[in-house]
Design a protein around this motif. Structure first.
Motif: not given
Length: 85
Positions: A62-72
């Motif tokens: 979840f943390t990784r997906r959330k970070a990727e979404k935030m970066i995008e």
């Protein structure tokens, strides 16, 4: 393979049983007393709990997906800012 529901249920049950870390999941992988809590037959050794590495991946996914979404989202805003300016 383990469903998301199975891994989450296993993680909660392991925490309640005193195994709070993902790495601790290796210890009770075939624990017959815990298997019924997640709907597994305690007599079947071919249905072990998820491994410690699976639990750890689940905890961090979840943390990784959330970070990727935030970066995008940030990239999009920066790009939009350059186009508007």
């Amino acid at each position: 393979t383990h469903s998301v529901e199975d891994v989450l249920t296993q993680e909660v049950d392991l925490i309640l049983a005193g195994y709070p870390e993902g790495n601790d999941a290796q210890l009770p992988r075939n624990e017959q007393l815990l298997k019924p809590l997640v709907g597994k037959d305690p007599r079947r050794e071919d249905e072990p709990f998820a491994s410690g590495s699976t639990i750890n991946r689940f905890q961090h996914a979840f943390t990784r997906r959330k970070a990727e979404k935030m970066i995008e989202g940030c990239r999009h805003e920066i790009h939009r800012g350059f186009i508007v300016s």
